[in-house]
Scaffold this active site. Structure first.
Site, mmCIF file in Angstrom:
data_model
loop_
_atom_site.group_PDB
_atom_site.id
_atom_site.type_symbol
_atom_site.label_atom_id
_atom_site.label_comp_id
_atom_site.label_asym_id
_atom_site.label_seq_id
_atom_site.Cartn_x
_atom_site.Cartn_y
_atom_site.Cartn_z
ATOM 1 C CB SER A 235 -0.521 70.197 -6.787
ATOM 2 O OG SER A 235 -1.253 69.228 -6.069
ATOM 3 C CE LYS A 236 -0.577 76.947 -3.065
ATOM 4 N NZ LYS A 236 -1.604 77.938 -3.361
ATOM 5 N NE ARG A 237 -4.125 67.083 -5.348
ATOM 6 C CZ ARG A 237 -3.751 65.845 -5.538
ATOM 7 N NH1 ARG A 237 -3.772 64.983 -4.564
ATOM 8 N NH2 ARG A 237 -3.353 65.460 -6.721
ATOM 9 C CG HIS A 238 1.506 66.032 -3.829
ATOM 10 N ND1 HIS A 238 1.280 66.534 -5.076
ATOM 11 C CD2 HIS A 238 0.889 64.829 -3.788
ATOM 12 C CE1 HIS A 238 0.561 65.667 -5.773
ATOM 13 N NE2 HIS A 238 0.310 64.630 -5.009
ATOM 14 N N GLY A 239 2.030 68.899 0.006
ATOM 15 C CA GLY A 239 2.909 69.542 0.980
ATOM 16 C C GLY A 239 3.555 70.756 0.364
#
Length: 486
Positions: free
Chosen positions: A259-263
């Site tokens: 998801s977005k928090r992984h980049g």
RNA sequence: GGCGCGUUCGUCUAGCGGCCUAGGACGCUGCCCUCUCAAGGCAGAGAUCAGGGGUUCAAAUCCCCUACGCGCCA
């Protein structure tokens, strides 16, 4: 595979955001499978969620797929135009076709209106679960006319549920996972029409896959549990279900769903970061699929020749940006200098190197540095000092702090001031001569020379670099740097 | 909670009963090449195949259980 059977695959995104990297992989696999078997790849937009669907998302998805170099044979060309015999490829334009099938199921007693609210359904479920009882029959399955009128006059809007069998099991013949069994008794009646009158995802999807003659549904793992209900709907409608293949999902480095928090998770972000579409494609292909020899690098032709469903992995894969970087570097190195320049255009422009400032031909400079580029923005990053003075890096500063540095630079400036021809071989000879004349080790001369002229300690092979830079620039930078060294 | 899926080096994976003292790739370490950095070459560390039971002469490979992760329906 029966050769007379036409292979038709599809990717059917909801336009509620950008194309996620997982979606990109699903698209790729569908495309590869279709191309491998000489079939047809269809793109369909599942835009029945009126609240969350946006036209910008449609555009972003089409752009993403195009950028990846994947072409679709049928589907939307842009927001207005479509191609293919089974259109429209926008679900919002197919609404009447779903209603028609729902009317049919209703008339045949294979579906029924359900007036229960979400809360009521949930409450019943919770209660039976607490008691450890099997699923009760949905109360609306056999609703008396009186009760129905009561709901109607109370202003309740019905959803429509599809009746699942009470006993037996449904077997999904999954091309990746094998047979997966589902006990019918445990399957709730599936909602096929929402209280708003719109079809649910699972229903519209069945209608369209049939209408579009899809032969193979290759999709994410998260749909496996819905597949038995879909198979029952195909049967109820008298249709032949397609073959199914469920792909494992892509995880972030911490083992949770990417998801977005992984980049970066948007496909276009990879474009903007300077990845090559063919490299991303190659990387994504290997994320959950492999050949028996673990081959890593594929030409496009090799890829769709080799791709098939049995090579797909059942377990989820972790996205590894480090390996993607390596692979991009491999593809960059394989590019001719002229191609590198062309691909890097937006990044060169952005860095103010296009149009090319006065100096050596860009293509020559790029040729000199080509094996060092990993990403497209590395091109302006590694090449800029040929066209303008750049600040000294810390390492360069350190090299120039050697006690003999100042003398070396002045000496070189003098030596090269009138030097001709200013070319690689003669320069090397002269500078090596300079070393022995001053009884200096080559390193004591080469290192400060490089640092003074380029501002850095890493770079192209020294004498070629000097030649390309030209006498004027080299001498000017030597003098200036020497002067700066108190 | 029910059902379903999954579990081989840090990561992507090969493996589909004996060829496995578990192979390849990324990354990592060292050496070589060398004017730097890359690239390249070579070498190396790194997986008791989630754990436990079976089946078998023989299991990473087949069966069962457990654990953990994930998904779907709520």
């Amino acid at each position: 595979m029966n050769p007379t059977e036409e292979i038709r695959t599809r990717f059917a995104p909801s336009p509620t955001g950008y194309l996620h990297i997982g979606g990109a992989r699903t698209t790729l696999y569908n495309w590869l499978f279709a191309r491998h078997y000489g079939g047809t790849f269809v793109l369909r937009i599942e835009d029945t969620d009126e609240v969350r669907s946006t036209v910008d998302s449609v555009t972003a998805i089409l752009d993403s797929i195009s950028w990846l170099g994947l072409d679709w044979d049928e589907g939307p060309l842009d927001l207005e135009r479509e191609q293919g015999p089974y259109g429209s490829y926008f679900q919002m334009k197919r609404l009447p076709s779903y209603q028609e099938q729902i009317r049919k199921l209703l008339a045949e007693g294979k579906a029924y209106p359900c007036y229960c609210t979400k809360e009521e359904t949930a409450a019943v479920r919770q209660e039976t679960q607490a008691k450890g009882q099997p699923m009760p029959e949905d109360p609306c399955r056999r609703l008396s006319d009186a009760k129905r009128r009561e709901h109607e006059t109370a202003g309740r809007l019905p959803a429509v549920r599809f009746i699942m069998p009470d006993e037996g099991e449904t077997v999904v013949e999954d091309l990746i996972r094998g047979q997966v069994h589902f006990e019918s008794r445990l399957q709730p009646d599936l909602v096929i029409q929402k209280t708003t009158g719109g079809p649910t995802y699972n229903f519209a999807c069945v209608c369209d896959d049939h209408a579009m003659r899809i032969s193979h549904v290759i999709r994410g793992d998260e749909h496996l549990s819905n597949t038995p209900a879909q198979i029952r709907i195909y049967e109820a409608l008298g249709w032949q279900p397609p073959k199914f293949a469920h792909l494992s999902m892509i995880l972030g480095p911490d083992g949770t769903k990417l998801s977005k928090r992984h980049g970066a998770t948007s496909t276009l972000e990879y474009r903007d970061q300077g990845f090559l579409p063919e490299a991303l494609r190659n990387y994504l292909a290997l994320l959950g699929w492999s050949t028996s020899d673990s081959k890593q690098l594929f030409t496009p032709e090799e890829l769709f020749a080799a791709f098939d469903l049995p090579g797909c992995q059942k377990s989820p894969a972790t996205f590894d940006p480090v390996k993607l970087n390596w692979m991009n570097g491999e593809y960059m190195r394989a590019l001719a200098p002229a191609d590198i320049v062309k691909r890097a255009e937006p990044f060169l422009k952005n860095a103010g190197l296009l149009p090319v400032p006065a100096g050596p031909p860009l293509i020559d400079v790029v040729a000199l540095e080509r094996e060092k580029f990993k990403l497209l923005p590395d091109v302006p990053g590694r090449v800029d000092f040929f066209y303008r003075e750049t600040a000294l890096t810390d390492k360069a500063r350190k090299v120039l702090s050697a006690p003999e540095a100042k003398g070396v630079l002045s000496g070189l400036a003098e030596l090269l001031g009138g030097f001709a021809p200013f070319m690689e071989k003669p320069l090397e000879e002269a500078i090596r001569g300079f070393c022995s004349a001053k009884t200096l080790k080559p390193g004591q001369v080469f290192h400060p020379l490089r640092a003074a002229v380029s501002g850095r300690t890493d770079g192209p092979t020294l004498f070629s670099m000097l030649e390309l830079l030209g006498r004027e620039t080299v001498v000017a930078r030597l003098r200036k740097t020497a002067a700066s060294l108190g």
